[in-house]
Design an enzyme around this catalytic site. Structure first.
Site, PDB file in Angstrom:
ATOM      1  N   LYS A 150      -4.331  -9.706 -26.926  1.00 53.21           N
ATOM      2  CA  LYS A 150      -4.809  -8.682 -26.044  1.00 53.21           C
ATOM      3  C   LYS A 150      -3.966  -8.456 -25.399  1.00 53.21           C
ATOM      4  O   LYS A 150      -3.581  -7.108 -25.139  1.00 53.21           O
ATOM      5  CB  LYS A 150      -5.582  -9.679 -25.241  1.00 53.21           C
ATOM      6  CG  LYS A 150      -5.962  -9.043 -23.861  1.00 53.21           C
ATOM      7  CD  LYS A 150      -6.917  -9.667 -22.916  1.00 53.21           C
ATOM      8  CE  LYS A 150      -6.049 -10.780 -22.029  1.00 53.21           C
ATOM      9  NZ  LYS A 150      -5.501 -10.319 -20.714  1.00 53.21           N
ATOM     10  N   ASN A 151      -2.601  -9.290 -25.036  1.00 55.04           N
ATOM     11  CA  ASN A 151      -1.853  -8.877 -24.018  1.00 55.04           C
ATOM     12  C   ASN A 151      -0.512  -7.946 -24.667  1.00 55.04           C
ATOM     13  O   ASN A 151       0.230  -7.324 -23.909  1.00 55.04           O
ATOM     14  CB  ASN A 151      -1.260  -9.936 -23.104  1.00 55.04           C
ATOM     15  CG  ASN A 151      -2.046 -10.403 -22.143  1.00 55.04           C
ATOM     16  OD1 ASN A 151      -3.012  -9.952 -21.962  1.00 55.04           O
ATOM     17  ND2 ASN A 151      -1.836 -11.803 -21.604  1.00 55.04           N
ATOM     18  N   CYS A 201      -6.524 -10.441  -7.904  1.00 56.79           N
ATOM     19  CA  CYS A 201      -7.429 -10.856  -8.949  1.00 56.79           C
ATOM     20  C   CYS A 201      -7.709 -12.376  -8.250  1.00 56.79           C
ATOM     21  O   CYS A 201      -7.161 -13.010  -7.457  1.00 56.79           O
ATOM     22  CB  CYS A 201      -7.289 -10.769 -10.141  1.00 56.79           C
ATOM     23  SG  CYS A 201      -6.255 -11.566 -10.705  1.00 56.79           S
ATOM     24  N   ARG A 259      -0.874 -10.573  -7.052  1.00 58.55           N
ATOM     25  CA  ARG A 259      -0.226 -10.042  -8.192  1.00 58.55           C
ATOM     26  C   ARG A 259       0.307  -8.675  -7.505  1.00 58.55           C
ATOM     27  O   ARG A 259      -0.348  -7.495  -7.956  1.00 58.55           O
ATOM     28  CB  ARG A 259      -1.337  -9.762  -9.191  1.00 58.55           C
ATOM     29  CG  ARG A 259      -1.962 -11.107  -9.533  1.00 58.55           C
ATOM     30  CD  ARG A 259      -2.733 -11.161 -10.969  1.00 58.55           C
ATOM     31  NE  ARG A 259      -2.168 -10.831 -12.057  1.00 58.55           N
ATOM     32  CZ  ARG A 259      -2.647 -10.880 -13.081  1.00 58.55           C
ATOM     33  NH1 ARG A 259      -4.055 -10.842 -13.378  1.00 58.55           N
ATOM     34  NH2 ARG A 259      -2.022 -10.574 -14.331  1.00 58.55           N
ATOM     35  N   ASP A 270      -1.247 -18.940 -19.182  1.00 56.06           N
ATOM     36  CA  ASP A 270      -2.767 -18.627 -19.812  1.00 56.06           C
ATOM     37  C   ASP A 270      -3.220 -19.774 -20.509  1.00 56.06           C
ATOM     38  O   ASP A 270      -4.400 -19.951 -20.891  1.00 56.06           O
ATOM     39  CB  ASP A 270      -2.479 -17.511 -20.613  1.00 56.06           C
ATOM     40  CG  ASP A 270      -2.313 -16.224 -19.748  1.00 56.06           C
ATOM     41  OD1 ASP A 270      -1.856 -15.221 -20.632  1.00 56.06           O
ATOM     42  OD2 ASP A 270      -2.284 -16.289 -18.576  1.00 56.06           O
ATOM     43  N   ARG A 287     -13.527 -10.097 -21.597  1.00 60.73           N
ATOM     44  CA  ARG A 287     -12.135  -9.195 -21.557  1.00 60.73           C
ATOM     45  C   ARG A 287     -11.269  -9.790 -22.410  1.00 60.73           C
ATOM     46  O   ARG A 287     -10.520  -8.923 -22.670  1.00 60.73           O
ATOM     47  CB  ARG A 287     -11.796  -9.465 -19.942  1.00 60.73           C
ATOM     48  CG  ARG A 287     -12.699  -8.850 -18.920  1.00 60.73           C
ATOM     49  CD  ARG A 287     -12.193  -8.944 -17.552  1.00 60.73           C
ATOM     50  NE  ARG A 287     -10.788  -8.075 -17.458  1.00 60.73           N
ATOM     51  CZ  ARG A 287      -9.978  -8.286 -16.461  1.00 60.73           C
ATOM     52  NH1 ARG A 287     -10.563  -8.556 -15.324  1.00 60.73           N
ATOM     53  NH2 ARG A 287      -8.969  -7.627 -16.809  1.00 60.73           N
TER      54      ARG A 287
HETATM   55  C1  EPZ Z   1       1.073 -10.892 -17.525  1.00 60.33           C
HETATM   56  O1  EPZ Z   1       0.543 -10.404 -16.309  1.00 60.33           O
HETATM   57  C2  EPZ Z   1      -0.209 -11.131 -18.584  1.00 60.33           C
HETATM   58  N1  EPZ Z   1      -1.188 -10.055 -18.651  1.00 60.33           N
HETATM   59  C3  EPZ Z   1      -1.179 -12.379 -17.849  1.00 60.33           C
HETATM   60  O2  EPZ Z   1      -2.176 -12.652 -18.612  1.00 60.33           O
HETATM   61  C4  EPZ Z   1      -0.290 -13.643 -17.973  1.00 60.33           C
HETATM   62  O3  EPZ Z   1      -0.617 -14.609 -17.560  1.00 60.33           O
HETATM   63  C5  EPZ Z   1       1.446 -13.033 -17.046  1.00 60.33           C
HETATM   64  O4  EPZ Z   1       1.848 -12.026 -17.538  1.00 60.33           O
HETATM   65  C6  EPZ Z   1       2.165 -14.256 -17.021  1.00 60.33           C
HETATM   66  O5  EPZ Z   1       2.621 -14.598 -18.559  1.00 60.33           O
HETATM   67  C7  EPZ Z   1      -1.041  -8.791 -19.407  1.00 60.33           C
HETATM   68  O6  EPZ Z   1       0.116  -9.099 -19.966  1.00 60.33           O
HETATM   69  C8  EPZ Z   1      -1.955  -7.944 -19.280  1.00 60.33           C
HETATM   70  P1  EPZ Z   1       3.828 -11.426 -14.161  1.00 60.33           P
HETATM   71  P2  EPZ Z   1       1.522  -9.888 -15.323  1.00 60.33           P
HETATM   72  O7  EPZ Z   1       4.150 -10.024 -13.666  1.00 60.33           O
HETATM   73  O8  EPZ Z   1       2.414  -9.042 -16.057  1.00 60.33           O
HETATM   74  C9  EPZ Z   1       4.437 -11.870  -9.665  1.00 60.33           C
HETATM   75  C10 EPZ Z   1      -4.481 -13.405 -19.077  1.00 60.33           C
HETATM   76  O9  EPZ Z   1      -5.135 -14.326 -18.740  1.00 60.33           O
HETATM   77  N2  EPZ Z   1       4.838 -10.678  -9.587  1.00 60.33           N
HETATM   78  O10 EPZ Z   1       4.672 -12.040 -15.457  1.00 60.33           O
HETATM   79  O11 EPZ Z   1       0.702  -9.337 -14.147  1.00 60.33           O
HETATM   80  C11 EPZ Z   1       3.006 -12.484  -9.874  1.00 60.33           C
HETATM   81  O12 EPZ Z   1       2.425 -12.242  -8.770  1.00 60.33           O
HETATM   82  C12 EPZ Z   1      -3.665 -12.692 -18.137  1.00 60.33           C
HETATM   83  O13 EPZ Z   1      -4.286 -12.923 -20.519  1.00 60.33           O
HETATM   84  C13 EPZ Z   1       5.430 -10.151  -8.366  1.00 60.33           C
HETATM   85  O14 EPZ Z   1       5.566 -10.919  -7.416  1.00 60.33           O
HETATM   86  O15 EPZ Z   1       2.191 -11.487 -14.859  1.00 60.33           O
HETATM   87  C14 EPZ Z   1       3.099 -13.742 -10.455  1.00 60.33           C
HETATM   88  O16 EPZ Z   1       3.175 -14.564  -9.381  1.00 60.33           O
HETATM   89  C15 EPZ Z   1      -3.854 -13.426 -16.762  1.00 60.33           C
HETATM   90  N3  EPZ Z   1       5.687  -8.888  -8.262  1.00 60.33           N
HETATM   91  C16 EPZ Z   1       4.464 -13.599 -11.342  1.00 60.33           C
HETATM   92  O17 EPZ Z   1       5.049 -12.672 -10.952  1.00 60.33           O
HETATM   93  C17 EPZ Z   1       5.547  -8.022  -9.473  1.00 60.33           C
HETATM   94  O18 EPZ Z   1       6.025  -6.782  -9.422  1.00 60.33           O
HETATM   95  C18 EPZ Z   1       4.244 -13.610 -12.830  1.00 60.33           C
HETATM   96  O19 EPZ Z   1       3.505 -12.345 -12.964  1.00 60.33           O
HETATM   97  C19 EPZ Z   1       5.210  -8.509 -10.738  1.00 60.33           C
HETATM   98  C20 EPZ Z   1       4.807  -9.727 -10.753  1.00 60.33           C
END
Ligand code: EPZ
Length: 465
Positions: free
Chosen positions: A44-45, A138, A143, A331, A423
């Site tokens: 998915k991702n 969410c 996020r 995840d 989803r």
């Molecule tokens: C991706 O989300 C995945 N989603 C998530 O999968 C996954 O849990 C996550 O990466 C971590 O592996 C998709 O790829 C569509 P991050 P993403 O940016 O990119 C903080 C699932 O269940 N952060 O790596 O949104 C954020 O708040 C979903 O399949 C900032 O602070 O995750 C989090 O605490 C859920 N500022 C941490 O970084 C930013 O600009 C990691 O988030 C971006 C992120």
């Protein structure tokens, strides 16, 4: 092309991609072993971000092994709203962004699908301007997108955020982003992907330091490279991109979904079943396999892309810290917690990636688990058994955790929140049914259906997914 056109959303109502998901529940009669072979769908991702990546070129892009998910449909509607031609033929998508002209993504879709925000990178790269609604928080956390924004600003974009919209444009006659050296405060998957896509058409070299190393980031990089992008170091903490002026079409196959794989491995472990899974990428699952072996589950590599899970005599407790890849994936935290509720001994789970991703603990306690949550740490005391109850999946992986727990619980577990499940899991209930699980989607409005002695609901009361 001749497939099923995915049309723009004309209203929010049209965006209800699985209208029944809100009025259906998953009913699981637990305590039954699984058997056989489960086919793992595409990741998915990877699919979601690679669909956005197809905006980077004006030729036909064929993307294979795309899972059948509500989020993929939604991302398809975002792209269609931007003027992109997109057609689905089963698990293959044909995308052509030749006539991609709108830089304004639809508010009601982007706020529901975080991955669609990542499209700001390719939109800016192609058009030099973008109006992208903020994805918002969410169930699992706030996020923010500050790392995405700061990286785009480093590449020369001017960005203002007002009224929930991220307005970005590239000044100057060329309207072309410029390569930059970017350090990410944390190895954000999305920020790495947004900035990598922005950089492939930028002028000069971009270096992303402290980049995310997830397999889906590598998959996106390989997709862009197959279109002619010049990217090195994907999968390491330092990614170097040398911008080009144009990319060409491609025919690309997405990697298997490592989280779906891990979820089915846990379904086998928690029901003491032997299961065969393929196609899989074992190298993407090293921490999950290691932890499963630590708790007593045997895992055999039958072939390069095939794993066999053998049941454990006794499940042993263990401790887990979720970390960015190559650490234990966040995840997988919720489904693994379900398994640990039945282990002998006490386990400790630290969720270090998201600030609010332990809400499934209280739902697991309704099934008889013994979990105490303090901050971002869950203390799981193993119990001898779980018993079925009505529960609610608060997010995608929480819902999956409740499904695997329901497979082991005695009696019937009824799970609400199927919109979340749909989803991220491709026909999960059908795949489980084919493995012998007593799982069915039932409309909530139908009174308790006539459940046969073997736990199978009479056909007239079952709505298939
Ligand atoms: C991706 O989300 C995945 N989603 C998530 O999968 C996954 O849990 C996550 O990466 C971590 O592996 C998709 O790829 C569509 P991050 P993403 O940016 O990119 C903080 C699932 O269940 N952060 O790596 O949104 C954020 O708040 C979903 O399949 C900032 O602070 O995750 C989090 O605490 C859920 N500022 C941490 O970084 C930013 O600009 C990691 O988030 C971006 C992120």
């Amino acid at each position: 092309m001749g497939g099923r056109l995915i049309n723009p959303v004309s209203s929010l109502a049209d965006a209800k991609l699985t209208p029944d998901a809100d009025s259906e529940v998953l009913q699981i009669s637990g305590g039954h072993q699984l058997h056989g072979h489960v086919r793992i769908s595409g990741a998915k991702n990877s699919a979601l971000v690679i669909m956005a990546g197809a905006l980077l070129c004006g030729d036909d892009c064929r993307i294979r092994n795309v899972p059948l998910l509500a989020d993929v449909e939604k991302m398809g509607q975002v792209l269609s709203s931007l003027g992109v031609q997109i057609e689905r033929h089963g698990e293959t998508l044909d995308i052509n962004a030749k006539d991609f002209c709108s830089s304004k993504a639809p508010y009601e879709l982007v706020t529901q699908l975080r991955a669609s925000f990542f499209a700001i990178g390719p939109i800016l790269a192609r058009l030099g301007v973008a109006q992208m609604p903020l994805p918002g928080g969410c169930a699992i956390g706030a996020r923010p997108v500050d790392l995405h924004v700061r990286g785009l600003q480093a590449m020369g974009a001017e960005v203002q955020i007002e009224h929930g919209i991220c307005n970005a444009f590239v000044p100057g006659s060329s309207r072309r982003l410029k390569g930059a050296k970017i350090y990410l405060d944390m190895p954000s998957v999305g920020a790495t992907e947004t900035l990598m896509m922005a950089a492939v058409l930028a002028e000069g070299e971009t270096i992303i330091e402290n980049a995310a190393r997830e397999p889906e980031v590598v998959d996106l990089a390989n997709f862009c490279i197959s279109m002619g992008a010049k990217i090195q170091g994907a999968g390491s903490s330092t990614i170097t991109i040398n911008g080009v002026t144009q990319l060409h079409g491609t025919d690309y196959t997405i990697i298997p979904d490592r989280i779906e794989t891990g979820t089915f491995m846990i379904a086998a472990a928690i029901t003491r079943s032997e299961l065969l899974l393929s196609p899989v990428a074992p190298d993407h699952l090293i921490p999950v396999i290691a932890k499963l072996q630590e708790v007593g589950v045997s895992i055999i590599e039958e072939a390069a892309d095939c794993l066999r899970v053998l049941p454990a005599e006794h499940l042993r407790a263990t401790n887990i810290d979720t970390l960015p890849h190559p650490g234990f994936p966040t995840d997988m935290q919720a489904p693994f917690m379900s398994l640990l509720t039945l282990a002998e001994g006490d386990s400790i789970i630290n969720e270090t990636v998201f600030e609010n991703r332990l809400r499934h603990a209280s739902e697991l306690n309704r099934l008889g688990a013994d979990i105490r949550v303090k901050g971002n740490t869950a203390f799981v005391k193993g119990v001898s058994h779980l018993s079925g109850a009505p529960v609610l999946g608060t997010d995608l992986r929480a819902a999956a955790a409740l499904v695997v727990a329901g497979l082991a619980a005695s009696g019937t577990t009824t799970i609400q929140g199927l919109r979340s499940l749909d989803r991220g899991y491709d026909r999960l209930d059908l795949k489980l049914q084919q493995l012998g699980a007593k799982v069915k989607r039932v409309s909530e409005i139908i009174n308790s259906p006539d459940v046969g002695s073997n736990g199978v609901v009479s056909p007239e009361s079952v709505i298939t997914s």
